[in-house]
Motif scaffolding. Structure first.
Motif, PDB file in Angstrom:
ATOM      1  N   ARG A  12       0.900  -1.630  -0.216  1.00 57.85           N
ATOM      2  CA  ARG A  12      -0.128   0.072  -0.118  1.00 57.85           C
ATOM      3  C   ARG A  12       0.851   1.650   0.133  1.00 57.85           C
ATOM      4  O   ARG A  12       1.266   1.614   0.964  1.00 57.85           O
ATOM      5  CB  ARG A  12      -1.364   0.040   1.119  1.00 57.85           C
ATOM      6  N   PRO A  13       1.524   2.330  -1.157  1.00 57.14           N
ATOM      7  CA  PRO A  13       2.587   2.744  -1.720  1.00 57.14           C
ATOM      8  C   PRO A  13       2.281   3.981  -1.336  1.00 57.14           C
ATOM      9  O   PRO A  13       3.022   4.596  -0.915  1.00 57.14           O
ATOM     10  CB  PRO A  13       3.092   2.449  -2.910  1.00 57.14           C
ATOM     11  N   GLU A  14       0.963   3.872  -1.132  1.00 57.84           N
ATOM     12  CA  GLU A  14       0.168   5.260  -0.885  1.00 57.84           C
ATOM     13  C   GLU A  14       0.412   5.921   0.686  1.00 57.84           C
ATOM     14  O   GLU A  14      -0.399   6.640   1.307  1.00 57.84           O
ATOM     15  CB  GLU A  14      -1.102   5.729  -1.535  1.00 57.84           C
ATOM     16  N   ALA A  15      -0.160   4.332   1.603  1.00 55.22           N
ATOM     17  CA  ALA A  15      -1.421   4.845   2.979  1.00 55.22           C
ATOM     18  C   ALA A  15      -0.036   4.390   3.573  1.00 55.22           C
ATOM     19  O   ALA A  15       1.275   4.152   3.567  1.00 55.22           O
ATOM     20  CB  ALA A  15      -2.283   3.172   3.211  1.00 55.22           C
ATOM     21  N   GLY A  16       0.200   4.663   5.108  1.00 56.57           N
ATOM     22  CA  GLY A  16       1.022   4.825   6.463  1.00 56.57           C
ATOM     23  C   GLY A  16       0.261   3.978   7.278  1.00 56.57           C
ATOM     24  O   GLY A  16      -1.241   3.816   7.376  1.00 56.57           O
ATOM     25  N   LEU A  17       0.826   3.547   8.282  1.00 60.08           N
ATOM     26  CA  LEU A  17       0.818   2.450   8.507  1.00 60.08           C
ATOM     27  C   LEU A  17       0.943   2.966  10.216  1.00 60.08           C
ATOM     28  O   LEU A  17       2.279   2.952  10.599  1.00 60.08           O
ATOM     29  CB  LEU A  17       1.573   1.029   8.945  1.00 60.08           C
ATOM     30  N   LEU A  18      -0.189   2.788  11.179  1.00 65.91           N
ATOM     31  CA  LEU A  18       0.076   3.730  12.849  1.00 65.91           C
ATOM     32  C   LEU A  18       0.033   2.458  13.392  1.00 65.91           C
ATOM     33  O   LEU A  18      -0.694   1.801  13.672  1.00 65.91           O
ATOM     34  CB  LEU A  18      -0.984   4.215  12.739  1.00 65.91           C
ATOM     35  N   LEU A  19       1.195   2.197  14.467  1.00 68.77           N
ATOM     36  CA  LEU A  19       0.866   1.014  15.929  1.00 68.77           C
ATOM     37  C   LEU A  19       0.433   1.602  16.715  1.00 68.77           C
ATOM     38  O   LEU A  19       1.502   2.223  17.174  1.00 68.77           O
ATOM     39  CB  LEU A  19       2.014   0.073  15.444  1.00 68.77           C
ATOM     40  N   LEU A  20      -0.235   1.293  17.698  1.00 65.08           N
ATOM     41  CA  LEU A  20      -0.314   1.535  19.228  1.00 65.08           C
ATOM     42  C   LEU A  20      -0.349   0.964  19.923  1.00 65.08           C
ATOM     43  O   LEU A  20      -0.435   0.187  19.998  1.00 65.08           O
ATOM     44  CB  LEU A  20      -2.252   2.223  19.197  1.00 65.08           C
ATOM     45  N   GLY A  21       1.023   0.626  20.907  1.00 60.69           N
ATOM     46  CA  GLY A  21       1.120   0.170  21.845  1.00 60.69           C
ATOM     47  C   GLY A  21       0.836   1.251  23.344  1.00 60.69           C
ATOM     48  O   GLY A  21       0.367   2.028  23.421  1.00 60.69           O
ATOM     49  N   HIS A  22       0.375   0.401  24.495  1.00 65.50           N
ATOM     50  CA  HIS A  22       0.252   0.582  26.004  1.00 65.50           C
ATOM     51  C   HIS A  22       1.330   1.159  26.346  1.00 65.50           C
ATOM     52  O   HIS A  22       1.539   2.693  26.398  1.00 65.50           O
ATOM     53  CB  HIS A  22      -0.102  -0.240  26.609  1.00 65.50           C
TER      54      HIS A  22
END
Ligand code: SF4
Lengths: 284, 217
Positions: A12-22
Protein backbone atom coordinates in the motif's frame (compact mmCIF):
# COMPACT_ATOMS: atom_id res chain seq x y z
CA UNK A 1 14.25 -11.77 11.38
CA UNK A 2 10.95 -11.34 9.56
CA UNK A 3 10.54 -13.54 6.49
CA UNK A 4 9.95 -11.80 3.18
CA UNK A 5 6.29 -11.07 2.62
CA UNK A 6 4.11 -13.79 1.14
CA UNK A 7 3.40 -13.08 -2.54
CA UNK A 8 -0.19 -12.32 -1.66
CA UNK A 9 0.88 -9.59 0.78
CA UNK A 10 -0.43 -6.34 -0.63
CA UNK A 11 1.75 -3.28 -0.81
CA UNK A 12 0.00 0.00 0.00
CA UNK A 13 2.62 2.49 -1.16
CA UNK A 14 0.32 5.49 -0.72
CA UNK A 15 -0.87 4.55 2.77
CA UNK A 16 0.61 4.81 6.24
CA UNK A 17 0.56 2.34 9.10
CA UNK A 18 0.21 3.41 12.71
CA UNK A 19 0.88 0.89 15.47
CA UNK A 20 -0.49 1.72 18.89
CA UNK A 21 1.05 0.36 22.06
CA UNK A 22 0.42 0.82 25.76
CA UNK A 23 3.99 1.71 26.75
CA UNK A 24 5.15 2.23 30.30
CA UNK A 25 7.11 4.70 32.40
CA UNK A 26 8.49 1.83 34.46
CA UNK A 27 8.90 -1.25 32.27
CA UNK A 28 11.54 -0.67 29.58
CA UNK A 29 10.37 -3.76 27.68
CA UNK A 30 6.78 -2.62 27.30
CA UNK A 31 7.06 -0.76 23.99
CA UNK A 32 9.86 -2.78 22.40
CA UNK A 33 7.66 -5.43 20.68
CA UNK A 34 5.69 -2.64 18.99
CA UNK A 35 8.87 -0.86 17.84
CA UNK A 36 10.36 -4.13 16.59
CA UNK A 37 7.27 -4.85 14.50
CA UNK A 38 7.31 -1.31 13.11
CA UNK A 39 11.00 -1.65 12.12
CA UNK A 40 10.31 -5.01 10.44
CA UNK A 41 7.26 -3.79 8.53
CA UNK A 42 9.07 -0.62 7.45
CA UNK A 43 11.83 -2.76 5.98
CA UNK A 44 9.31 -4.69 3.91
CA UNK A 45 8.46 -1.43 2.14
CA UNK A 46 4.74 -2.16 2.03
CA UNK A 47 3.67 1.25 3.34
CA UNK A 48 4.73 4.83 2.61
CA UNK A 49 5.23 5.46 6.33
CA UNK A 50 5.18 3.40 9.51
CA UNK A 51 4.94 5.06 12.93
CA UNK A 52 4.13 4.06 16.51
CA UNK A 53 2.43 6.01 19.26
CA UNK A 54 1.76 5.08 22.88
CA UNK A 55 -0.42 5.79 25.89
CA UNK A 56 2.48 6.00 28.34
CA UNK A 57 5.49 6.75 26.16
CA UNK A 58 6.51 9.15 23.45
CA UNK A 59 5.32 9.80 20.87
CA UNK A 60 1.94 9.91 22.59
CA UNK A 61 -1.35 8.85 20.98
CA UNK A 62 -2.29 12.51 20.60
CA UNK A 63 0.71 13.14 18.32
CA UNK A 64 -0.36 10.40 15.92
CA UNK A 65 -1.67 12.41 12.98
CA UNK A 66 1.08 15.01 12.99
CA UNK A 67 3.65 12.27 12.25
CA UNK A 68 2.15 11.35 8.88
CA UNK A 69 2.34 12.99 5.50
CA UNK A 70 0.11 10.48 3.74
CA UNK A 71 -3.64 10.87 3.57
CA UNK A 72 -4.71 7.28 4.24
CA UNK A 73 -3.67 5.54 7.44
CA UNK A 74 -4.34 2.07 8.84
CA UNK A 75 -4.29 2.00 12.63
CA UNK A 76 -3.56 -1.29 14.38
CA UNK A 77 -3.73 -1.49 18.18
CA UNK A 78 -0.92 -3.76 19.33
CA UNK A 79 -3.14 -4.93 22.15
CA UNK A 80 -4.01 -8.47 23.08
CA UNK A 81 -7.78 -8.00 23.15
CA UNK A 82 -10.71 -5.70 22.64
CA UNK A 83 -11.41 -3.79 25.80
CA UNK A 84 -11.22 -0.48 27.60
CA UNK A 85 -8.19 0.70 25.63
CA UNK A 86 -9.31 -0.28 22.16
CA UNK A 87 -12.92 0.84 22.67
CA UNK A 88 -12.56 3.93 24.82
CA UNK A 89 -9.08 5.33 25.33
CA UNK A 90 -7.78 5.00 21.76
CA UNK A 91 -10.91 6.32 19.99
CA UNK A 92 -11.05 9.22 22.45
CA UNK A 93 -7.38 10.18 22.19
CA UNK A 94 -7.21 9.75 18.41
CA UNK A 95 -10.58 11.31 17.66
CA UNK A 96 -11.97 8.17 15.99
CA UNK A 97 -15.67 7.76 15.30
CA UNK A 98 -17.65 4.57 15.93
CA UNK A 99 -17.16 3.65 12.29
CA UNK A 100 -14.23 1.75 10.91
CA UNK A 101 -13.13 4.76 8.86
CA UNK A 102 -12.93 8.33 10.19
CA UNK A 103 -11.86 11.47 8.37
CA UNK A 104 -9.38 13.27 10.62
CA UNK A 105 -7.48 16.40 9.58
CA UNK A 106 -8.10 15.49 5.95
CA UNK A 107 -6.78 11.94 6.44
CA UNK A 108 -8.80 8.78 5.93
CA UNK A 109 -8.10 6.70 9.01
CA UNK A 110 -9.06 3.02 9.15
CA UNK A 111 -9.23 1.50 12.61
CA UNK A 112 -8.29 -2.20 12.58
CA UNK A 113 -9.03 -4.77 15.27
CA UNK A 114 -6.35 -5.45 17.89
CA UNK A 115 -3.67 -7.99 16.99
CA UNK A 116 -4.67 -10.50 19.65
CA UNK A 117 -8.08 -11.09 18.12
CA UNK A 118 -6.86 -12.19 14.69
CA UNK A 119 -7.12 -15.86 13.75
CA UNK A 120 -3.45 -15.91 12.70
CA UNK A 121 -2.50 -15.37 16.34
CA UNK A 122 -3.28 -19.08 16.70
CA UNK A 123 -0.47 -19.94 14.29
CA UNK A 124 1.88 -17.84 16.39
CA UNK A 125 0.81 -19.58 19.62
CA UNK A 126 1.29 -23.01 18.04
CA UNK A 127 4.73 -22.04 16.78
CA UNK A 128 5.66 -20.67 20.18
CA UNK A 129 4.49 -23.84 21.94
CA UNK A 130 6.54 -25.98 19.54
CA UNK A 131 9.65 -23.79 19.88
CA UNK A 132 9.44 -23.76 23.68
CA UNK A 133 9.32 -27.56 23.95
CA UNK A 134 11.26 -28.73 20.90
CA UNK A 135 11.03 -32.43 20.13
CA UNK A 136 8.35 -33.10 22.74
CA UNK A 137 5.39 -34.99 21.24
CA UNK A 138 2.21 -32.87 21.31
CA UNK A 139 0.23 -35.98 22.24
CA UNK A 140 2.01 -35.96 25.63
CA UNK A 141 1.83 -32.20 26.09
CA UNK A 142 -0.67 -29.78 27.60
CA UNK A 143 -0.67 -26.15 26.44
CA UNK A 144 -1.70 -23.52 28.93
CA UNK A 145 -2.48 -20.01 27.62
CA UNK A 146 -2.19 -17.56 30.50
CA UNK A 147 -3.80 -14.16 30.84
CA UNK A 148 -4.22 -11.60 33.56
CA UNK A 149 -7.88 -12.19 34.19
CA UNK A 150 -9.89 -9.52 35.86
CA UNK A 151 -13.57 -9.00 36.26
CA UNK A 152 -13.07 -5.46 34.98
CA UNK A 153 -12.17 -6.68 31.53
CA UNK A 154 -13.96 -9.81 30.45
CA UNK A 155 -12.70 -9.35 26.90
CA UNK A 156 -9.13 -10.41 27.58
CA UNK A 157 -10.47 -13.75 28.86
CA UNK A 158 -12.68 -14.01 25.78
CA UNK A 159 -9.66 -13.58 23.49
CA UNK A 160 -7.84 -16.38 25.33
CA UNK A 161 -10.87 -18.67 25.25
CA UNK A 162 -11.12 -18.19 21.49
CA UNK A 163 -7.46 -19.08 21.05
CA UNK A 164 -7.85 -22.18 23.22
CA UNK A 165 -10.70 -23.42 21.02
CA UNK A 166 -8.76 -22.66 17.83
CA UNK A 167 -5.66 -24.51 19.06
CA UNK A 168 -7.77 -27.50 20.07
CA UNK A 169 -9.35 -27.54 16.61
CA UNK A 170 -6.09 -26.85 14.77
CA UNK A 171 -5.11 -30.47 14.36
CA UNK A 172 -1.76 -29.83 16.08
CA UNK A 173 -2.51 -32.84 18.24
CA UNK A 174 -1.89 -31.43 21.73
CA UNK A 175 -3.17 -33.70 24.47
CA UNK A 176 -4.84 -30.76 26.21
CA UNK A 177 -5.23 -27.03 25.72
CA UNK A 178 -6.45 -24.84 28.59
CA UNK A 179 -6.84 -21.24 29.68
CA UNK A 180 -5.51 -20.02 33.01
CA UNK A 181 -5.38 -16.65 34.74
CA UNK A 182 -3.38 -14.87 37.36
CA UNK A 183 -6.33 -13.37 39.19
CA UNK A 184 -9.34 -15.54 38.48
CA UNK A 185 -10.22 -19.20 38.07
CA UNK A 186 -8.90 -21.33 36.53
CA UNK A 187 -5.84 -20.10 38.41
CA UNK A 188 -2.40 -20.49 36.84
CA UNK A 189 -1.10 -21.44 40.30
CA UNK A 190 -3.15 -24.65 39.95
CA UNK A 191 -1.61 -25.61 36.61
CA UNK A 192 -0.89 -29.15 37.79
CA UNK A 193 -4.58 -29.65 38.61
CA UNK A 194 -5.81 -28.07 35.37
CA UNK A 195 -3.61 -30.37 33.25
CA UNK A 196 -2.81 -34.08 33.32
CA UNK A 197 -0.22 -34.53 30.53
CA UNK A 198 3.41 -35.21 31.52
CA UNK A 199 4.68 -32.11 29.67
CA UNK A 200 3.14 -28.68 30.17
CA UNK A 201 3.90 -25.63 28.01
CA UNK A 202 2.88 -22.28 29.46
CA UNK A 203 2.52 -19.29 27.11
CA UNK A 204 1.71 -15.86 28.59
CA UNK A 205 -0.84 -14.12 26.36
CA UNK A 206 0.61 -10.62 26.70
CA UNK A 207 2.11 -8.20 24.20
CA UNK A 208 5.24 -7.49 26.21
CA UNK A 209 7.38 -9.13 28.80
CA UNK A 210 7.14 -7.33 32.10
CA UNK A 211 6.47 -7.91 35.74
CA UNK A 212 3.76 -10.47 34.92
CA UNK A 213 5.85 -12.71 32.67
CA UNK A 214 9.23 -12.18 34.37
CA UNK A 215 8.04 -12.45 37.91
CA UNK A 216 4.35 -12.91 38.81
CA UNK A 217 3.60 -15.95 36.63
CA UNK A 218 6.91 -17.77 37.41
CA UNK A 219 6.16 -17.33 41.11
CA UNK A 220 2.58 -18.60 40.67
CA UNK A 221 3.85 -21.60 38.67
CA UNK A 222 6.36 -22.41 41.39
CA UNK A 223 9.30 -21.81 39.03
CA UNK A 224 10.72 -19.05 41.18
CA UNK A 225 10.61 -17.73 44.70
CA UNK A 226 9.62 -14.09 45.17
CA UNK A 227 12.12 -12.24 43.01
CA UNK A 228 13.43 -8.78 43.71
CA UNK A 229 12.26 -6.39 40.97
CA UNK A 230 15.76 -6.17 39.50
CA UNK A 231 16.24 -9.94 39.23
CA UNK A 232 17.81 -11.15 36.01
CA UNK A 233 14.85 -11.24 33.72
CA UNK A 234 15.78 -13.83 31.19
CA UNK A 235 16.89 -16.42 33.68
CA UNK A 236 13.36 -17.67 34.12
CA UNK A 237 13.05 -18.58 30.43
CA UNK A 238 16.34 -20.48 30.40
CA UNK A 239 15.34 -23.22 32.79
CA UNK A 240 13.23 -25.24 30.33
CA UNK A 241 12.13 -27.82 31.15
CA UNK A 242 11.72 -27.43 34.89
CA UNK A 243 10.90 -30.66 36.69
CA UNK A 244 8.07 -29.56 38.95
CA UNK A 245 5.18 -31.30 40.74
CA UNK A 246 5.98 -34.53 38.89
CA UNK A 247 5.86 -32.95 35.41
CA UNK A 248 8.13 -31.20 32.93
CA UNK A 249 7.18 -27.55 32.82
CA UNK A 250 8.15 -25.37 29.84
CA UNK A 251 7.74 -21.62 30.16
CA UNK A 252 7.75 -19.20 27.23
CA UNK A 253 8.18 -15.44 26.90
CA UNK A 254 5.09 -13.27 26.29
CA UNK A 255 3.55 -14.11 22.92
CA UNK A 256 3.85 -10.51 21.69
CA UNK A 257 7.66 -10.69 21.78
CA UNK A 258 7.61 -13.08 18.80
CA UNK A 259 8.97 -11.25 15.74
CA UNK A 260 6.25 -12.93 13.66
CA UNK A 261 3.77 -10.64 15.39
CA UNK A 262 4.50 -8.29 12.48
CA UNK A 263 2.75 -10.81 10.22
CA UNK A 264 -0.31 -10.76 12.46
CA UNK A 265 -0.36 -6.96 12.26
CA UNK A 266 -0.32 -7.14 8.47
CA UNK A 267 -3.07 -9.76 8.56
CA UNK A 268 -5.12 -7.39 10.67
CA UNK A 269 -4.69 -4.63 8.06
CA UNK A 270 -5.82 -7.04 5.31
CA UNK A 271 -8.84 -8.04 7.41
CA UNK A 272 -9.74 -4.39 7.96
CA UNK A 273 -9.56 -3.65 4.26
CA UNK A 274 -11.66 -6.69 3.48
CA UNK A 275 -14.29 -5.54 5.98
CA UNK A 276 -14.31 -2.11 4.30
CA UNK A 277 -14.85 -3.71 0.89
CA UNK A 278 -17.71 -5.80 2.25
CA UNK A 279 -19.28 -2.72 3.80
CA UNK A 280 -18.96 -0.85 0.46
CA UNK A 281 -20.40 -3.79 -1.48
CA UNK A 282 -23.32 -4.03 0.94
CA UNK A 283 -23.99 -0.32 0.58
CA UNK A 284 -24.39 -0.39 -3.23
CA UNK B 1 0.99 20.35 -2.71
CA UNK B 2 2.58 20.78 0.73
CA UNK B 3 6.16 19.74 1.12
CA UNK B 4 6.39 16.69 3.34
CA UNK B 5 8.15 16.55 6.68
CA UNK B 6 11.33 14.97 5.30
CA UNK B 7 11.61 17.71 2.69
CA UNK B 8 11.09 20.35 5.36
CA UNK B 9 13.75 18.71 7.50
CA UNK B 10 16.16 18.70 4.54
CA UNK B 11 15.44 22.39 3.90
CA UNK B 12 16.01 23.20 7.57
CA UNK B 13 19.41 21.52 7.46
CA UNK B 14 20.29 23.19 4.18
CA UNK B 15 19.74 26.55 5.83
CA UNK B 16 22.02 25.80 8.77
CA UNK B 17 19.81 23.77 11.13
CA UNK B 18 22.08 21.52 13.19
CA UNK B 19 20.81 21.10 16.73
CA UNK B 20 17.83 19.73 18.65
CA UNK B 21 17.98 19.43 22.40
CA UNK B 22 21.15 17.50 23.21
CA UNK B 23 21.71 16.31 19.65
CA UNK B 24 24.11 17.82 17.16
CA UNK B 25 23.70 17.07 13.45
CA UNK B 26 26.62 17.37 11.09
CA UNK B 27 26.32 17.02 7.36
CA UNK B 28 29.34 15.32 5.84
CA UNK B 29 28.19 15.50 2.24
CA UNK B 30 24.92 16.43 0.65
CA UNK B 31 22.94 13.54 2.05
CA UNK B 32 25.02 11.97 4.76
CA UNK B 33 24.51 13.00 8.32
CA UNK B 34 26.34 12.32 11.56
CA UNK B 35 24.51 12.69 14.85
CA UNK B 36 26.25 12.98 18.20
CA UNK B 37 25.56 14.23 21.69
CA UNK B 38 26.32 17.97 21.92
CA UNK B 39 28.98 17.18 24.54
CA UNK B 40 30.81 15.01 22.00
CA UNK B 41 31.20 17.53 19.20
CA UNK B 42 34.98 17.68 19.71
CA UNK B 43 35.45 13.96 20.35
CA UNK B 44 37.15 11.92 17.63
CA UNK B 45 34.42 9.95 15.88
CA UNK B 46 36.22 6.67 16.33
CA UNK B 47 36.10 7.09 20.11
CA UNK B 48 32.29 7.05 20.00
CA UNK B 49 30.05 3.99 20.04
CA UNK B 50 28.27 3.56 16.72
CA UNK B 51 24.54 3.01 17.18
CA UNK B 52 23.92 1.24 13.94
CA UNK B 53 20.16 0.73 13.98
CA UNK B 54 16.98 1.96 15.63
CA UNK B 55 17.01 -0.86 18.18
CA UNK B 56 20.51 0.20 19.30
CA UNK B 57 19.33 3.82 19.59
CA UNK B 58 16.32 2.77 21.66
CA UNK B 59 18.53 0.69 23.94
CA UNK B 60 20.96 3.59 24.40
CA UNK B 61 18.32 6.19 25.21
CA UNK B 62 16.39 3.92 27.58
CA UNK B 63 18.44 4.81 30.66
CA UNK B 64 20.73 7.59 31.84
CA UNK B 65 24.32 7.47 33.03
CA UNK B 66 23.20 6.39 36.52
CA UNK B 67 21.25 3.49 34.99
CA UNK B 68 17.86 5.03 35.75
CA UNK B 69 15.05 4.67 33.23
CA UNK B 70 14.23 7.73 31.14
CA UNK B 71 10.44 7.77 30.83
CA UNK B 72 10.77 10.96 28.76
CA UNK B 73 13.06 11.01 25.77
CA UNK B 74 13.44 14.78 26.14
CA UNK B 75 14.78 14.62 29.69
CA UNK B 76 18.16 16.38 29.76
CA UNK B 77 20.10 13.25 30.71
CA UNK B 78 20.76 11.72 27.29
CA UNK B 79 24.02 9.81 27.73
CA UNK B 80 26.93 11.03 25.58
CA UNK B 81 29.46 8.75 23.89
CA UNK B 82 27.55 7.64 20.78
CA UNK B 83 27.46 8.26 17.06
CA UNK B 84 24.63 7.75 14.59
CA UNK B 85 25.29 7.85 10.84
CA UNK B 86 22.33 8.45 8.57
CA UNK B 87 22.82 7.82 4.86
CA UNK B 88 19.95 9.99 3.68
CA UNK B 89 17.21 12.29 4.89
CA UNK B 90 14.81 9.37 5.44
CA UNK B 91 17.32 7.65 7.73
CA UNK B 92 17.98 10.95 9.50
CA UNK B 93 14.28 11.47 10.16
CA UNK B 94 13.97 7.88 11.45
CA UNK B 95 16.89 8.44 13.82
CA UNK B 96 15.43 11.71 15.09
CA UNK B 97 12.02 10.07 15.58
CA UNK B 98 13.75 7.48 17.69
CA UNK B 99 15.87 9.88 19.75
CA UNK B 100 13.26 12.65 20.10
CA UNK B 101 9.91 11.11 19.07
CA UNK B 102 7.46 13.43 17.37
CA UNK B 103 9.64 16.52 17.66
CA UNK B 104 10.36 17.08 13.96
CA UNK B 105 6.65 16.88 13.17
CA UNK B 106 5.68 19.13 16.09
CA UNK B 107 8.12 21.82 14.96
CA UNK B 108 7.11 21.94 11.30
CA UNK B 109 3.38 21.67 12.04
CA UNK B 110 3.83 24.52 14.52
CA UNK B 111 5.71 26.62 11.95
CA UNK B 112 2.88 26.05 9.48
CA UNK B 113 0.34 27.18 12.09
CA UNK B 114 -1.19 23.71 12.14
CA UNK B 115 -0.43 22.63 15.68
CA UNK B 116 -2.84 24.11 18.15
CA UNK B 117 -1.73 23.55 21.75
CA UNK B 118 -4.27 21.78 23.98
CA UNK B 119 -4.73 23.17 27.50
CA UNK B 120 -4.30 21.16 30.67
CA UNK B 121 -7.96 21.60 31.61
CA UNK B 122 -9.09 20.28 28.22
CA UNK B 123 -6.75 17.31 28.54
CA UNK B 124 -7.96 16.45 32.04
CA UNK B 125 -11.64 16.88 31.15
CA UNK B 126 -11.22 14.22 28.48
CA UNK B 127 -9.88 11.56 30.85
CA UNK B 128 -11.91 8.50 31.85
CA UNK B 129 -11.38 5.48 34.07
CA UNK B 130 -8.80 5.88 36.82
CA UNK B 131 -7.74 9.31 35.46
CA UNK B 132 -11.21 10.83 35.57
CA UNK B 133 -10.51 12.15 39.06
CA UNK B 134 -7.52 14.19 37.79
CA UNK B 135 -9.85 16.94 36.55
CA UNK B 136 -10.60 18.04 40.12
CA UNK B 137 -7.03 19.33 40.61
CA UNK B 138 -6.95 22.95 41.79
CA UNK B 139 -5.39 25.69 39.66
CA UNK B 140 -2.63 26.16 42.24
CA UNK B 141 -2.01 22.41 42.43
CA UNK B 142 -1.80 22.25 38.65
CA UNK B 143 0.68 25.11 38.44
CA UNK B 144 2.99 23.58 41.01
CA UNK B 145 2.74 20.13 39.35
CA UNK B 146 3.60 21.54 35.94
CA UNK B 147 6.46 23.57 37.36
CA UNK B 148 7.87 20.47 39.00
CA UNK B 149 7.42 17.99 36.12
CA UNK B 150 8.16 20.19 33.10
CA UNK B 151 11.09 22.24 34.47
CA UNK B 152 14.23 22.25 32.32
CA UNK B 153 16.07 19.99 34.77
CA UNK B 154 13.55 17.27 33.92
CA UNK B 155 12.31 18.00 30.41
CA UNK B 156 13.84 20.11 27.67
CA UNK B 157 10.58 20.76 25.84
CA UNK B 158 9.04 24.19 25.61
CA UNK B 159 5.60 24.24 27.20
CA UNK B 160 3.26 25.82 24.65
CA UNK B 161 0.03 24.73 26.36
CA UNK B 162 -1.48 26.53 29.32
CA UNK B 163 -3.88 25.78 32.16
CA UNK B 164 -6.91 26.96 30.20
CA UNK B 165 -6.89 28.46 26.75
CA UNK B 166 -6.84 31.94 28.33
CA UNK B 167 -3.98 31.59 30.86
CA UNK B 168 -0.22 31.88 30.94
CA UNK B 169 2.07 30.08 33.40
CA UNK B 170 3.65 32.34 35.98
CA UNK B 171 6.05 29.62 37.12
CA UNK B 172 8.17 29.52 33.95
CA UNK B 173 10.66 31.81 32.29
CA UNK B 174 9.64 33.36 28.98
CA UNK B 175 12.06 31.02 27.23
CA UNK B 176 10.35 27.89 28.58
CA UNK B 177 7.01 28.86 27.08
CA UNK B 178 8.22 30.18 23.73
CA UNK B 179 9.36 28.45 20.58
CA UNK B 180 12.21 30.92 20.04
CA UNK B 181 15.69 29.36 19.81
CA UNK B 182 19.17 30.45 18.79
CA UNK B 183 19.80 30.16 15.06
CA UNK B 184 20.28 26.60 13.86
CA UNK B 185 18.47 25.03 16.81
CA UNK B 186 15.11 23.32 16.46
CA UNK B 187 13.01 23.82 19.59
CA UNK B 188 11.51 20.74 21.20
CA UNK B 189 7.86 21.67 21.44
CA UNK B 190 5.29 20.32 23.85
CA UNK B 191 1.83 20.97 22.45
CA UNK B 192 -0.19 19.16 25.08
CA UNK B 193 0.33 17.63 28.51
CA UNK B 194 1.99 14.22 28.51
CA UNK B 195 1.26 11.07 30.52
CA UNK B 196 3.45 12.27 33.41
CA UNK B 197 1.27 15.34 33.87
CA UNK B 198 -1.99 13.37 33.61
CA UNK B 199 -0.79 10.79 36.14
CA UNK B 200 0.63 13.54 38.39
CA UNK B 201 -2.65 15.49 38.23
CA UNK B 202 -4.53 12.43 39.43
CA UNK B 203 -2.23 12.02 42.42
CA UNK B 204 -2.31 15.72 43.28
CA UNK B 205 -6.10 15.81 42.97
CA UNK B 206 -6.36 12.81 45.28
CA UNK B 207 -4.09 14.42 47.85
CA UNK B 208 -6.02 17.67 47.67
CA UNK B 209 -9.26 15.77 48.15
CA UNK B 210 -7.91 13.86 51.14
CA UNK B 211 -6.61 17.07 52.71
CA UNK B 212 -10.04 18.73 52.36
CA UNK B 213 -11.76 15.67 53.84
CA UNK B 214 -9.36 15.68 56.77
CA UNK B 215 -9.85 19.40 57.37
CA UNK B 216 -13.65 19.07 57.38
CA UNK B 217 -13.86 15.93 59.52
S1 SF4 C 1 4.07 17.78 29.59
FE1 SF4 C 1 5.51 18.22 27.94
S2 SF4 C 1 6.99 19.61 28.84
FE2 SF4 C 1 5.92 18.63 30.51
S3 SF4 C 1 7.13 16.86 31.05
FE3 SF4 C 1 5.59 16.15 29.63
S4 SF4 C 1 6.62 16.29 27.67
FE4 SF4 C 1 7.83 17.55 29.05
Amino acid sequence: MIPSPPLSRRARPEAGLLLLGHGSTENPDSSEPTWVCADAIRQLGLFAEVHCTFWKEEPIFRQSWSLFDCDEIFVVPNFISEGYFTRQVIPRELGLSEFRTTLIQGKRVHYCDPVGSHASMTKLLLQRAADTAPGIPPSETAVLIVGHGTKLDANSAKAIQEQVVRIRESGAGYAEVHEAYMEEAPFVAEWDQITTAPHVVVVPFFIADGLHSFQDIPVLLGLAEELPPAASKNEVFRQNPAPLRGRSLYYSRAIGTDPSLAEVILDQVDACEEALHHACAAAV
Amino acid sequence: MDTNLNEQLAAWIATGGNRLGQIQIEQSDEATFALTHVDDIDQPRDSLILLSDLAAMRAWTRSNEAGDLRPLKTSPDLRPGWLVLAGDIVALREALECLYPGMVAAYFRHLAGRAAPVSLRETLERQTGMYRFARSISDAGAESLVEQVCQNQRCLKRVLWTLTAADAWSCFSKQKTSSETPEGEMPLLCLEPCFLIVAGARLTAKREHEATEKATS
